[in-house]
Design an enzyme around this catalytic site. Structure first.
Site, PDB file in Angstrom:
ATOM      1  CE  LYS A 175      36.403  21.270 -10.029  1.00 27.38           C
ATOM      2  NZ  LYS A 175      35.813  20.921  -9.053  1.00 27.38           N
ATOM      3  CD  GLU A 208      27.208  19.577  -6.063  1.00 32.46           C
ATOM      4  OE1 GLU A 208      25.946  19.828  -5.644  1.00 32.46           O
ATOM      5  OE2 GLU A 208      27.649  19.994  -7.026  1.00 32.46           O
ATOM      6  CB  VAL A 209      31.450  17.895   0.382  1.00 35.41           C
ATOM      7  CG1 VAL A 209      31.768  18.282   1.948  1.00 35.41           C
ATOM      8  CG2 VAL A 209      30.958  16.601   0.378  1.00 35.41           C
ATOM      9  CB  SER A 259      33.029  17.051 -15.492  1.00 36.79           C
ATOM     10  OG  SER A 259      32.769  16.619 -14.362  1.00 36.79           O
ATOM     11  N   GLY A 289      40.281  20.092  -6.149  1.00 33.76           N
ATOM     12  CA  GLY A 289      40.300  18.824  -6.664  1.00 33.76           C
ATOM     13  C   GLY A 289      38.704  18.707  -7.378  1.00 33.76           C
ATOM     14  CB  THR A 294      33.387  25.387  -5.612  1.00 34.24           C
ATOM     15  OG1 THR A 294      34.001  24.322  -6.419  1.00 34.24           O
ATOM     16  CG2 THR A 294      33.716  26.743  -6.477  1.00 34.24           C
TER      17      THR A 294
HETATM   18  N1  LIG Z   1      28.272  27.497   2.925  1.00 34.77           N
HETATM   19  C1  LIG Z   1      27.326  27.291   1.552  1.00 34.77           C
HETATM   20  N2  LIG Z   1      26.521  28.346   1.531  1.00 34.77           N
HETATM   21  C2  LIG Z   1      25.549  28.267   0.556  1.00 34.77           C
HETATM   22  N3  LIG Z   1      25.658  27.428  -0.415  1.00 34.77           N
HETATM   23  C3  LIG Z   1      26.494  26.394  -0.317  1.00 34.77           C
HETATM   24  C4  LIG Z   1      27.457  26.269   0.658  1.00 34.77           C
HETATM   25  N4  LIG Z   1      28.436  25.339   0.358  1.00 34.77           N
HETATM   26  C5  LIG Z   1      27.723  24.889  -0.539  1.00 34.77           C
HETATM   27  N5  LIG Z   1      26.751  25.632  -1.254  1.00 34.77           N
HETATM   28  C6  LIG Z   1      26.298  25.058  -2.468  1.00 34.77           C
HETATM   29  O1  LIG Z   1      26.355  23.904  -2.563  1.00 34.77           O
HETATM   30  C7  LIG Z   1      26.754  23.218  -3.924  1.00 34.77           C
HETATM   31  C8  LIG Z   1      27.917  22.306  -3.894  1.00 34.77           C
HETATM   32  O2  LIG Z   1      28.957  23.246  -3.211  1.00 34.77           O
HETATM   33  P1  LIG Z   1      30.230  23.159  -4.074  1.00 34.77           P
HETATM   34  O3  LIG Z   1      30.052  23.582  -5.508  1.00 34.77           O
HETATM   35  O4  LIG Z   1      31.247  24.071  -3.248  1.00 34.77           O
HETATM   36  O5  LIG Z   1      30.762  21.694  -3.876  1.00 34.77           O
HETATM   37  P2  LIG Z   1      31.984  21.112  -4.641  1.00 34.77           P
HETATM   38  O6  LIG Z   1      32.526  20.107  -3.402  1.00 34.77           O
HETATM   39  O7  LIG Z   1      33.000  22.010  -4.982  1.00 34.77           O
HETATM   40  O8  LIG Z   1      31.388  20.113  -5.618  1.00 34.77           O
HETATM   41  P3  LIG Z   1      32.254  19.448  -6.941  1.00 34.77           P
HETATM   42  O9  LIG Z   1      32.704  18.070  -6.570  1.00 34.77           O
HETATM   43  O10 LIG Z   1      31.012  19.462  -7.949  1.00 34.77           O
HETATM   44  O11 LIG Z   1      33.235  20.327  -7.344  1.00 34.77           O
HETATM   45  C9  LIG Z   1      26.842  24.857  -4.836  1.00 34.77           C
HETATM   46  O12 LIG Z   1      25.862  25.147  -5.553  1.00 34.77           O
HETATM   47  C10 LIG Z   1      27.265  25.580  -3.627  1.00 34.77           C
HETATM   48  O13 LIG Z   1      26.602  26.962  -4.023  1.00 34.77           O
HETATM   49 MG   LIG Z   2      33.707  22.283  -6.646  1.00 39.63          MG
END
Ligand SMILES: Nc1ncnc2c1ncn2[C@@H]1O[C@H](COP(=O)(O)OP(=O)(O)OP(=O)(O)O)[C@@H](O)[C@H]1O
Ligand SMILES: [Mg+2]
Length: 248
Positions: free
Chosen positions: A37, A12-13, A41, A118, A16
């Protein structure tokens, strides 16, 4: 075939969002970019009963890929919102690691350049003791680490970079997600300086939070423009070994 592997200091950092932002910028510059991807999960069931990964939907939209590419973009999608190794066991699925690696190579061969996201952080178990870092080492792509700007990020980022390096993975850059230039104070600015100093890895961008971006809602508004403004796209293209068709 050239690619980058995008990992993060935690789940969630923003892997994506950053992977999508990079893909959107490359596409806008006229480059054909694949996204992947490999394992997701927390998949959601669509109206026609298919299990779909929100990350794959967002990445495909950002990269401008057709729905027909989904099986290449996301070969393994699991329903439980758990680390893949556990989500697989819970749903009675066996993840065949050689097949997964082959699927990644297939995607890498399908596009001139590709961005692979990842799962969770670098030691998230994909299957039994096979971790994200094992997949990264096997694919031997340079890595980008997405990190938070706030307290605790020095520790998470330095440990992630060090762990990757121990496995021979080249960490090419760090990208800070959720940066607020107006509000960044001594905490955020010193975090950034310390991360670069302790890892020797350059920060290749500080990406802002935007209400127009959402992974669950597949909102990609202004993604390319924000990436051009806040991420070192020229450097990313260099890392991908590509030429910029738009002549930037
Ligand atoms: N810069 C941003 N602006 C707006 N929303 C964001 C931003 N970065 C992240 N988010 C939101 O925060 C959440 C986590 O971001 P993201 O899904 O990119 O994390 P992740 O590292 O891919 O997580 P995972 O480990 O589940 O794949 C998502 O709901 C996304 O829409
Ligand atoms: Mg992600």
């Amino acid at each position: 075939m050239s690619g980058l592997f995008i990992t993060a200091t935690d789940t969630e950092v923003g892997k994506t969002v950053i992977t999508g932002a990079l893909a959107a910028a490359l596409r806008q510059r006229g480059l054909a970019v694949g996204v992947m991807k490999p394992v997701a999960s927390g998949g959601v069931t669509s109206q026609d009963g298919k299990l779909l990964a929100e990350d794959a939907t967002f990445l495909m939209r950002a990269a401008g890929l057709a729905e027909s590419e989904r099986s290449y973009v996301n070969p393994v999608c699991l329903a439980p919102a758990l680390t893949p190794a556990v989500a697989a066991v819970e749903s009675g699925v066996t993840i065949n690691v050689p097949d997964l690696v082959a699927a990644c190579r297939c995607l890498l061969n399908r596009y001139p350049m590709a961005l692979i996201e990842g799962v969770g952080g670098i030691t998230a178990p994909i299957w039994e003791e096979y971790l994200v870092v094992d997949l990264m080492a096997e694919l031997a792509l340079p890595a980008l680490v997405v990190a938070r700007p706030n307290l605790g990020t020095i520790n998470h980022t330095v440990l992630t970079v060090d762990y990757a390096r121990r496995r021979g993975i080249k960490v090419a850059g760090i990208i800070i997600n959720g940066w607020d230039e107006a509000k960044a104070g001594v905490l955020e600015r010193s975090n950034l300086a310390y991360i670069e100093r302790l890892t020797g890895v350059p920060v290749l961008g500080k990406f802002p939070y935007s209400p127009d971006i959402s992974v669950p809602k597949a909102k990609v508004t202004d993604l390319a423009a924000l990436a051009e403004q806040h991420l070192a796209i020229d450097r990313i293209i260099e890392l991908l070994g590509g030429t910029d068709h738009a002549g930037h």
